[in-house]
Write an enzyme that holds these catalytic residues in place. Structure first.
Site, mmCIF file in Angstrom:
data_model
loop_
_atom_site.group_PDB
_atom_site.id
_atom_site.type_symbol
_atom_site.label_atom_id
_atom_site.label_comp_id
_atom_site.label_asym_id
_atom_site.label_seq_id
_atom_site.Cartn_x
_atom_site.Cartn_y
_atom_site.Cartn_z
ATOM 1 N N ARG A 1 34.160 -0.794 0.942
ATOM 2 C CA ARG A 1 35.387 -0.295 1.553
ATOM 3 C C ARG A 1 36.575 -0.853 0.787
ATOM 4 O O ARG A 1 36.471 -1.890 0.122
ATOM 5 C CB ARG A 1 35.469 -0.707 3.022
ATOM 6 C CG ARG A 1 34.321 -0.188 3.882
ATOM 7 C CD ARG A 1 34.401 -0.752 5.293
ATOM 8 N NE ARG A 1 33.330 -0.226 6.125
ATOM 9 C CZ ARG A 1 32.115 -0.767 6.213
ATOM 10 N NH1 ARG A 1 31.829 -1.859 5.494
ATOM 11 N NH2 ARG A 1 31.194 -0.245 6.996
ATOM 12 N N LYS B 1 34.186 -4.614 8.033
ATOM 13 C CA LYS B 1 34.530 -3.855 9.237
ATOM 14 C C LYS B 1 33.409 -3.872 10.262
ATOM 15 O O LYS B 1 33.662 -3.963 11.468
ATOM 16 C CB LYS B 1 34.863 -2.411 8.837
ATOM 17 C CG LYS B 1 35.244 -1.503 9.998
ATOM 18 C CD LYS B 1 35.552 -0.117 9.490
ATOM 19 C CE LYS B 1 35.899 0.829 10.638
ATOM 20 N NZ LYS B 1 36.191 2.194 10.141
ATOM 21 N N HIS C 1 38.664 5.459 0.174
ATOM 22 C CA HIS C 1 37.311 5.764 0.645
ATOM 23 C C HIS C 1 36.587 6.753 -0.266
ATOM 24 O O HIS C 1 35.376 6.938 -0.141
ATOM 25 C CB HIS C 1 37.374 6.347 2.067
ATOM 26 C CG HIS C 1 36.820 5.415 3.101
ATOM 27 N ND1 HIS C 1 37.195 4.094 3.187
ATOM 28 C CD2 HIS C 1 35.898 5.607 4.077
ATOM 29 C CE1 HIS C 1 36.542 3.530 4.190
ATOM 30 N NE2 HIS C 1 35.745 4.407 4.743
ATOM 31 N N ARG D 1 33.718 5.181 -2.210
ATOM 32 C CA ARG D 1 32.560 4.919 -1.333
ATOM 33 C C ARG D 1 31.814 6.225 -1.033
ATOM 34 O O ARG D 1 30.587 6.292 -1.107
ATOM 35 C CB ARG D 1 33.056 4.259 -0.049
ATOM 36 C CG ARG D 1 31.987 3.837 0.946
ATOM 37 C CD ARG D 1 32.660 2.974 2.001
ATOM 38 N NE ARG D 1 31.864 2.762 3.196
ATOM 39 C CZ ARG D 1 30.943 1.809 3.326
ATOM 40 N NH1 ARG D 1 30.685 1.000 2.313
ATOM 41 N NH2 ARG D 1 30.283 1.661 4.458
ATOM 42 N N HIS E 1 25.996 0.460 5.864
ATOM 43 C CA HIS E 1 26.006 1.287 7.069
ATOM 44 C C HIS E 1 24.874 0.873 8.003
ATOM 45 O O HIS E 1 23.787 0.490 7.556
ATOM 46 C CB HIS E 1 25.834 2.778 6.707
ATOM 47 C CG HIS E 1 27.067 3.402 6.163
ATOM 48 N ND1 HIS E 1 27.192 3.822 4.857
ATOM 49 C CD2 HIS E 1 28.262 3.673 6.750
ATOM 50 C CE1 HIS E 1 28.395 4.332 4.663
ATOM 51 N NE2 HIS E 1 29.064 4.250 5.800
ATOM 52 N N TYR F 1 29.330 10.365 5.056
ATOM 53 C CA TYR F 1 29.846 10.033 3.726
ATOM 54 C C TYR F 1 29.222 10.874 2.630
ATOM 55 O O TYR F 1 29.673 10.851 1.485
ATOM 56 C CB TYR F 1 29.606 8.548 3.423
ATOM 57 C CG TYR F 1 30.547 7.633 4.157
ATOM 58 C CD1 TYR F 1 31.635 7.064 3.514
ATOM 59 C CD2 TYR F 1 30.356 7.348 5.505
ATOM 60 C CE1 TYR F 1 32.513 6.234 4.191
ATOM 61 C CE2 TYR F 1 31.222 6.525 6.196
ATOM 62 C CZ TYR F 1 32.294 5.967 5.529
ATOM 63 O OH TYR F 1 33.163 5.144 6.220
#
Length: 333
Positions: free
Chosen positions: A178, A205, A285, A288, A311, A320
């Site tokens: 991230r 996060k 993002h 990613r 994840h 994603y």
């Protein structure tokens, strides 16, 4: 000649002396934590329960609420009207975050939260049905996009900034980190191996309790190697400790300050603009998302991709993997 004080002056002086003595002997004003019923150390742990980014977001949400006539406490009717007005301009995800910020602001003051009312719940239900809940997805930066951006970066007349941008893009893509994680990387987090580099992430996060995890980036061929790009950036910038990715001035001088998460996004946007792309369609993002999409196209299994991205579930990971990958799905007919 010695001055003779009047009785009034003498009384005033004595009163002043007593006042000063009382002030010196008075107990110090207790800290905010003590006044609120918690010790200072308890207040510190309470403050640490949320990340700095979450605190900033909630503070911004409350500021907007107050600027539009809101207050704490707020009535269910007032909150419902505020949400209805904002629904014309804001996404559902942003509205839900603002609702959470207002809800928590009430709970912190031991007040009844209007977010729990049936009126507010029905307004949000209606907003979701009318506007939908699909979040905006930025365009992924896949391998070909990345290579084109690197060519234009090398044409900059600022070699140190170019080295920074090259390392940031390559590490950002290869690590699938991230933007906040990229900004937080420090020299102390790097471990060089024979076949690549490991980067330790103390928190992220989805790791608010700071268990930490390690991301491995292998060597690649030629000038596109992220490990070599990182080593070159650290060499020319003479960074030996602290933040890896830092601001670079217009005179091509390296700052002591690390990049912010927003600055990472700006570097990505500028790189896309140089190749004639639309900067509005990309963000931090995009690197990613580009890794996830490219990995899926190469045939990596979801668990392998999650090992790199961090994840927690395949459902979240699927968001994603952009539609560009679906073009390669063969027909079953």
């Amino acid at each position: 000649m010695k001055k003779i004080r009047t009785p009034q002056e003498g009384a005033g002086a004595a009163l002043s002396a007593r006042s000063t003595a009382a002030s010196n002997n008075a107990p110090q004003t207790p800290s905010e934590g003590v006044l609120s019923g918690f010790s200072a150390i308890a207040e510190q742990f309470i403050a640490a329960s949320q990340s700095a980014a979450t605190k900033r977001a909630y503070a911004s949400d409350l500021k907007h609420f107050f600027a539009n006539g809101g207050s704490v406490p707020a009535s269910p009717a007032a909150l419902a009207e505020y949400l209805a007005r904002c629904a014309e301009k804001l996404s559902v995800a942003t509205l839900e975050r603002r609702l959470t910020a207002i809800h928590k602001a009430h709970l912190e003051k031991n007040l009844e939260s209007p977010a729990r009312s049936e009126t507010v719940k029905r307004v949000m239900q209606g907003v979701r049905r009318v506007l939908g809940t699909k979040q905006r997805q930025v365009q992924p930066i896949v391998k070909d996009d990345l290579l084109a951006a690197l060519v234009m970066i090398d044409r900059q007349k600022m070699p140190i900034k170019a080295a920074r941008d090259r390392a940031l893009l390559l590490i950002g893509f290869a690590s699938a980190m991230r933007r906040s994680e990229l900004a937080a990387v420090r020299v102390e987090h790097l471990s060089y191996l024979a076949n690549g580099v490991e980067i330790f992430l103390p928190s992220s996060k989805t790791d608010q309790e700071r268990h930490g995890r390690t991301v491995f980036i292998p060597h690649a061929n030629g000038e596109r190697c992220p490990v070599r790009a990182l080593a070159h950036w650290l060499e020319v910038s003479e960074i030996r400790e602290g933040f890896v990715f830092r601001a670079v001035s217009r005179h091509d001088r390296v700052s002591r300050d690390g990049l912010s998460a927003q600055s990472v996004a700006l570097v990505v946007k500028a790189s896309v603009e140089r190749v004639g792309g639309d900067a509005k369609k990309v963000s931090g993002h995009s690197l990613r998302a580009g890794y996830c999409t490219s990995a899926a196209e190469k045939g990596l299994q979801p668990w392998q991709i999650r090992e790199q991205t961090g994840h927690k579930s395949d459902v979240t990971l699927a968001r994603y993997i952009r539609p560009v990958a679906r073009r390669n799905i063969p027909s079953l007919l």
